[in-house]
Write a protein that holds these residues in place. Structure first.
Motif, PDB file in Angstrom:
ATOM      1  N   LYS A 192     -16.896  -3.300  10.861  1.00  0.00           N
ATOM      2  CA  LYS A 192     -17.015  -3.081   9.424  1.00  0.00           C
ATOM      3  C   LYS A 192     -18.303  -2.357   9.053  1.00  0.00           C
ATOM      4  N   ARG A 193     -19.318  -2.468   9.940  1.00  0.00           N
ATOM      5  CA  ARG A 193     -20.631  -1.899   9.624  1.00  0.00           C
ATOM      6  C   ARG A 193     -21.225  -1.231  10.855  1.00  0.00           C
ATOM      7  N   LEU A 194     -22.003  -0.190  10.605  1.00  0.00           N
ATOM      8  CA  LEU A 194     -22.682   0.548  11.663  1.00  0.00           C
ATOM      9  C   LEU A 194     -24.178   0.541  11.370  1.00  0.00           C
ATOM     10  N   ALA A 195     -24.957  -0.050  12.277  1.00  0.00           N
ATOM     11  CA  ALA A 195     -26.414  -0.090  12.126  1.00  0.00           C
ATOM     12  C   ALA A 195     -27.022   1.060  12.924  1.00  0.00           C
ATOM     13  N   VAL A 196     -27.953   1.781  12.296  1.00  0.00           N
ATOM     14  CA  VAL A 196     -28.541   2.976  12.903  1.00  0.00           C
ATOM     15  C   VAL A 196     -30.064   2.863  12.856  1.00  0.00           C
ATOM     16  N   GLY A 197     -30.711   3.023  14.017  1.00  0.00           N
ATOM     17  CA  GLY A 197     -32.166   2.993  14.100  1.00  0.00           C
ATOM     18  C   GLY A 197     -32.730   4.388  14.312  1.00  0.00           C
ATOM     19  N   TYR A 198     -33.911   4.644  13.758  1.00  0.00           N
ATOM     20  CA  TYR A 198     -34.512   5.982  13.776  1.00  0.00           C
ATOM     21  C   TYR A 198     -35.858   5.982  14.489  1.00  0.00           C
ATOM     22  N   GLU A 199     -36.269   7.190  14.872  1.00  0.00           N
ATOM     23  CA  GLU A 199     -37.531   7.367  15.590  1.00  0.00           C
ATOM     24  C   GLU A 199     -38.734   6.918  14.769  1.00  0.00           C
ATOM     25  N   ASN A 200     -38.665   7.027  13.454  1.00  0.00           N
ATOM     26  CA  ASN A 200     -39.810   6.666  12.614  1.00  0.00           C
ATOM     27  C   ASN A 200     -39.779   5.206  12.164  1.00  0.00           C
ATOM     28  N   GLY A 201     -38.834   4.407  12.691  1.00  0.00           N
ATOM     29  CA  GLY A 201     -38.777   2.994  12.345  1.00  0.00           C
ATOM     30  C   GLY A 201     -37.828   2.650  11.220  1.00  0.00           C
ATOM     31  N   THR A 202     -37.215   3.653  10.606  1.00  0.00           N
ATOM     32  CA  THR A 202     -36.245   3.399   9.538  1.00  0.00           C
ATOM     33  C   THR A 202     -34.960   2.820  10.120  1.00  0.00           C
ATOM     34  N   LEU A 203     -34.339   1.913   9.389  1.00  0.00           N
ATOM     35  CA  LEU A 203     -33.046   1.363   9.765  1.00  0.00           C
ATOM     36  C   LEU A 203     -32.093   1.517   8.583  1.00  0.00           C
ATOM     37  N   ILE A 204     -30.920   2.091   8.841  1.00  0.00           N
ATOM     38  CA  ILE A 204     -29.906   2.260   7.799  1.00  0.00           C
ATOM     39  C   ILE A 204     -28.636   1.546   8.240  1.00  0.00           C
ATOM     40  N   LEU A 205     -28.053   0.788   7.326  1.00  0.00           N
ATOM     41  CA  LEU A 205     -26.792   0.109   7.586  1.00  0.00           C
ATOM     42  C   LEU A 205     -25.705   0.779   6.760  1.00  0.00           C
ATOM     43  N   TRP A 206     -24.672   1.280   7.462  1.00  0.00           N
ATOM     44  CA  TRP A 206     -23.548   1.965   6.822  1.00  0.00           C
ATOM     45  C   TRP A 206     -22.310   1.076   6.873  1.00  0.00           C
ATOM     46  N   SER A 207     -21.468   1.201   5.859  1.00  0.00           N
ATOM     47  CA  SER A 207     -20.155   0.584   5.921  1.00  0.00           C
ATOM     48  C   SER A 207     -19.225   1.497   6.709  1.00  0.00           C
ATOM     49  N   ARG A 208     -18.083   0.980   7.100  1.00  0.00           N
ATOM     50  CA  ARG A 208     -17.114   1.766   7.877  1.00  0.00           C
ATOM     51  C   ARG A 208     -16.682   3.028   7.125  1.00  0.00           C
ATOM     52  N   ASP A 209     -16.630   2.965   5.796  1.00  0.00           N
ATOM     53  CA  ASP A 209     -16.173   4.122   5.016  1.00  0.00           C
ATOM     54  C   ASP A 209     -17.308   5.015   4.537  1.00  0.00           C
ATOM     55  N   CYS A 269     -20.437   4.100   3.114  1.00  0.00           N
ATOM     56  CA  CYS A 269     -21.336   3.639   2.045  1.00  0.00           C
ATOM     57  C   CYS A 269     -22.629   3.125   2.666  1.00  0.00           C
ATOM     58  N   ARG A 270     -23.760   3.611   2.131  1.00  0.00           N
ATOM     59  CA  ARG A 270     -25.049   3.144   2.631  1.00  0.00           C
ATOM     60  C   ARG A 270     -25.333   1.762   2.041  1.00  0.00           C
ATOM     61  N   LEU A 271     -25.281   0.733   2.876  1.00  0.00           N
ATOM     62  CA  LEU A 271     -25.441  -0.645   2.405  1.00  0.00           C
ATOM     63  C   LEU A 271     -26.901  -0.988   2.162  1.00  0.00           C
ATOM     64  N   PHE A 272     -27.778  -0.555   3.050  1.00  0.00           N
ATOM     65  CA  PHE A 272     -29.206  -0.666   2.773  1.00  0.00           C
ATOM     66  C   PHE A 272     -29.981   0.263   3.695  1.00  0.00           C
ATOM     67  N   GLU A 273     -31.212   0.529   3.307  1.00  0.00           N
ATOM     68  CA  GLU A 273     -32.141   1.361   4.071  1.00  0.00           C
ATOM     69  C   GLU A 273     -33.508   0.705   4.000  1.00  0.00           C
ATOM     70  N   ARG A 274     -34.073   0.408   5.157  1.00  0.00           N
ATOM     71  CA  ARG A 274     -35.377  -0.264   5.202  1.00  0.00           C
ATOM     72  C   ARG A 274     -36.233   0.374   6.292  1.00  0.00           C
ATOM     73  N   ARG A 275     -37.547   0.294   6.075  1.00  0.00           N
ATOM     74  CA  ARG A 275     -38.487   0.743   7.105  1.00  0.00           C
ATOM     75  C   ARG A 275     -39.490  -0.382   7.351  1.00  0.00           C
ATOM     76  N   LYS A 276     -39.016  -1.411   8.004  1.00  0.00           N
ATOM     77  CA  LYS A 276     -39.866  -2.553   8.340  1.00  0.00           C
ATOM     78  C   LYS A 276     -40.507  -2.397   9.712  1.00  0.00           C
ATOM     79  N   HIS A 277     -39.944  -1.523  10.552  1.00  0.00           N
ATOM     80  CA  HIS A 277     -40.627  -1.110  11.778  1.00  0.00           C
ATOM     81  C   HIS A 277     -41.501   0.096  11.449  1.00  0.00           C
ATOM     82  N   THR A 278     -42.566   0.287  12.212  1.00  0.00           N
ATOM     83  CA  THR A 278     -43.471   1.408  11.949  1.00  0.00           C
ATOM     84  C   THR A 278     -43.330   2.546  12.950  1.00  0.00           C
ATOM     85  N   SER A 279     -42.502   2.353  13.981  1.00  0.00           N
ATOM     86  CA  SER A 279     -42.253   3.427  14.946  1.00  0.00           C
ATOM     87  C   SER A 279     -40.870   3.225  15.560  1.00  0.00           C
ATOM     88  N   ARG A 280     -40.566   3.981  16.584  1.00  0.00           N
ATOM     89  CA  ARG A 280     -39.216   4.089  17.133  1.00  0.00           C
ATOM     90  C   ARG A 280     -38.527   2.729  17.341  1.00  0.00           C
TER      91      ARG A 280
END
Length: 376
Positions: free
Chosen positions: A90-107, A109-120
């Motif tokens: 139902k959801r796809l979690a994606v991690g980024y090189e700059n520490g950002t994390l985005i959670l997408w729904s299957r269709d 929709c961006r469910l949330f976007e957070r940058r609680k990590h400071t690097s990769r």
């Protein structure tokens, strides 16, 4: 009944893009691919009327495409470092090189976007029991636990590595506990952390820098493997309730093992097998059912094996090497069933099986992603 293998690819060279990671949906013929610029491309295999095996073959280049484009709302876009579907897809979690994390729904929709990590962010792992919970491990020496349903803030807890090393992977071992490790640790420290506790509840000392860590949920066992510069190979199996390993297999003059996978649990068999991919191109199959050191060596690759992965239905073992050479074997006798050349690949975790075990995705560090389909 004969089995047919077909391979096809999606090439993004003309668009000047590269594919870095991929993850098959757990139940649908949908492949999520990490693309340059922080984008996610979902490739959907369209349904076809059954008219025979040939009618079921649809090249990946003809699969429908949907793009999740992370237009920055809070943080600058960077490259994608990891991605994983939840257990239900139902959801796809994606991690980024700059520490950002985005959670997408299957269709999409961006469910949330957070940058609680400071690097990769090195890894994202969904909890197999608490289906809304997942963990992330990062270069910033922290592991974070998230609750996708928790509002307004999805962050549950931050765990900081007190030994000061990056966290390369997190592995859930229960609904509230996970193991973490760093390849930077020469002693091979594994921390067992628990939600609600600020410090690790247990620490395992492997003895050498760990290459890979895998959990077997049926037997409640954790496997760790290391290879030292003096050609010493060490495989250890741990129980979370004991500080010392319950199995320790130590070898000299063995090639480095960079990846391992447990044989998936099944109702008919209690097989306790681990497969490791070696730098000399061989595979080692360890049989842990007996107290004696029983292992078998399989050959076929000419370069270092980057990834090994069993299919969910336990029928197939896939392995891929640095040159992109792919081998699929039958697990009944380890006989080769299919071989193909994809492309050069120097990354770990480059294989992804579909939940139905009839599709296998292979990524390489270029503009191409490959899918093998298995028709029975």
């Amino acid at each position: 009944m004969p089995v047919e293998f077909t391979i096809s690819s999606k090439n993004l060279y003309d668009a000047g893009l590269q594919v870095s990671k991929c993850s098959f949906h757990p139940s649908e013929p949908v492949l999520a691919c990490a693309i340059d610029g922080g984008k996610i491309c979902l490739y959907h295999k369209q349904h076809t009327e059954f008219k025979g095996a040939a009618e079921l073959i649809v090249p990946l280049s003809q699969w429908n495409e949907t793009v999740f484009n992370p237009v920055p709302t809070q943080y600058p876009v960077s490259g994608i470092s990891c991605l994983q579907w939840d257990v239900e897809g139902k959801r796809l979690a994606v991690g980024y090189e700059n520490g950002t994390l985005i959670l997408w729904s299957r269709d999409g929709c961006r469910l949330f976007e957070r940058r609680k990590h400071t690097s990769r962010i090195w890894s994202i792992r969904w909890n197999p029991i608490l289906l809304n919970v997942f963990a992330s491990g990062s270069n910033d020496r922290s592991a974070l636990v998230w609750d996708a349903d928790k509002k307004p803030s999805p962050l549950v807890q931050r765990f900081v590595a007190h030994d000061g090393d990056r966290i390369h992977d997190v592995v859930w071992i229960s609904e509230i506990q996970f193991a973490s490790f760093s390849r930077d640790q020469n002693d091979g420290i594994v921390h067992i952390c628990q939600i609600g506790r600020e410090t690790p509840i247990m620490t395992f000392v492997h003895g050498d820098s760990i290459e890979a860590l895998k959990w077997n949920g049926r037997f409640n066992l954790l496997a760790s493997v290391s290879s030292s510069s003096d050609d010493r190979l060490l495989l250890q199996v741990w129980s979370p309730s004991r500080k010392d390993p319950i199995r320790r297999l130590n070898y000299t003059n063995k090639s480095r093992v960079g990846c391992i996978d447990w044989f998936p649990p099944g109702r008919e068999s209690d097989s306790l097998l681990i497969v490791g991919g070696c730098a000399d191109g061989s595979l080692i199959v360890w049989n842990l059912n007996d107290d004696e050191d029983q292992h078998q060596t399989l050959y076929g690759h000419s370069l270092a094996v980057n990834d090994v992965s069993f299919s969910p239905d336990r029928r197939w073992l896939a392995s891929v090497d640095q040159d992109g050479y792919l081998i699929i074997r039958l697990t009944t006798d380890w006989r080769k069933a299919y071989e193909a050349k994809t492309g050069p690949n120097y990354w770990h975790q480059t294989l992804s099986w579909s939940g139905s075990s009839d599709k296998l995705a292979v990524t390489n560090v270029s503009s191409e992603v490959f899918v093998v389909e298995i028709l029975h």
